[in-house]
Design a protein around this motif. Structure first.
Motif, PDB file in Angstrom:
ATOM      1  N   UNK A  40       0.839  -1.205   0.000  1.00 13.66           N
ATOM      2  CA  UNK A  40       0.000   0.000   0.000  1.00 13.66           C
ATOM      3  C   UNK A  40       0.869   1.247   0.000  1.00 13.66           C
ATOM      4  N   UNK A  41       1.965   1.239   0.748  1.00 11.74           N
ATOM      5  CA  UNK A  41       2.896   2.369   0.735  1.00 11.74           C
ATOM      6  C   UNK A  41       3.438   2.582  -0.675  1.00 11.74           C
ATOM      7  N   UNK A  42       3.849   1.499  -1.331  1.00 14.56           N
ATOM      8  CA  UNK A  42       4.358   1.603  -2.704  1.00 14.56           C
ATOM      9  C   UNK A  42       3.304   2.160  -3.653  1.00 14.56           C
ATOM     10  N   UNK A  43       2.056   1.717  -3.503  1.00 23.43           N
ATOM     11  CA  UNK A  43       0.973   2.219  -4.348  1.00 23.43           C
ATOM     12  C   UNK A  43       0.837   3.735  -4.204  1.00 23.43           C
ATOM     13  N   UNK A  44       0.846   4.214  -2.969  1.00 24.80           N
ATOM     14  CA  UNK A  44       0.643   5.645  -2.724  1.00 24.80           C
ATOM     15  C   UNK A  44       1.859   6.447  -3.163  1.00 24.80           C
ATOM     16  N   UNK A  47       3.110   5.271  -7.159  1.00 28.01           N
ATOM     17  CA  UNK A  47       2.170   5.330  -8.281  1.00 28.01           C
ATOM     18  C   UNK A  47       1.127   6.435  -8.109  1.00 28.01           C
ATOM     19  N   UNK A  48       0.357   6.403  -7.029  1.00 27.16           N
ATOM     20  CA  UNK A  48      -0.782   7.307  -6.875  1.00 27.16           C
ATOM     21  C   UNK A  48      -0.364   8.778  -6.896  1.00 27.16           C
ATOM     22  N   UNK A  49       0.634   9.146  -6.138  1.00 34.92           N
ATOM     23  CA  UNK A  49       1.065  10.555  -6.097  1.00 34.92           C
ATOM     24  C   UNK A  49       1.923  10.978  -7.288  1.00 34.92           C
ATOM     25  N   UNK A  50       2.948  10.219  -7.676  1.00 38.25           N
ATOM     26  CA  UNK A  50       3.808  10.726  -8.749  1.00 38.25           C
ATOM     27  C   UNK A  50       3.368  10.385 -10.168  1.00 38.25           C
TER      28      UNK A  50
END
Length: 76
Positions: A40-44, A47-50
């Motif tokens: 989940x940290x990796x997703x946020x 991916x999600x932010x950058x």
């Protein structure tokens, strides 16, 4: 929610968690809590932010939108 029964108070958080579930967590089985936390940290953060484009940001990722905002703000 700020007020009982008012779903609009929490719309942004609900939208994010819906995306997180459908784009990342759905149909995944994590062997432990640490693996889930890292995924989940990796997703946020990766991916999600950058990377992920957001409709309310003119099709920009949050990172790109913020860069554009501060560039305009500084007048450069």
């Amino acid at each position: 929610m700020n007020r009982r029964g008012n779903c609009h108070d929490n719309a942004v958080a609900e939208s994010f968690f819906s995306l997180l579930k459908s784009e990342r967590v759905k149909r995944k089985i994590y062997k432990d809590r640490e693996q889930a936390r890292q995924d989940i940290f990796d997703y946020i953060e990766m991916f999600y932010n950058p990377v992920r484009r957001h409709g309310n940001n003119g099709g920009l990722s949050p990172v790109d939108f913020e860069k554009q905002y501060f560039t305009k703000l500084s007048g450069v």
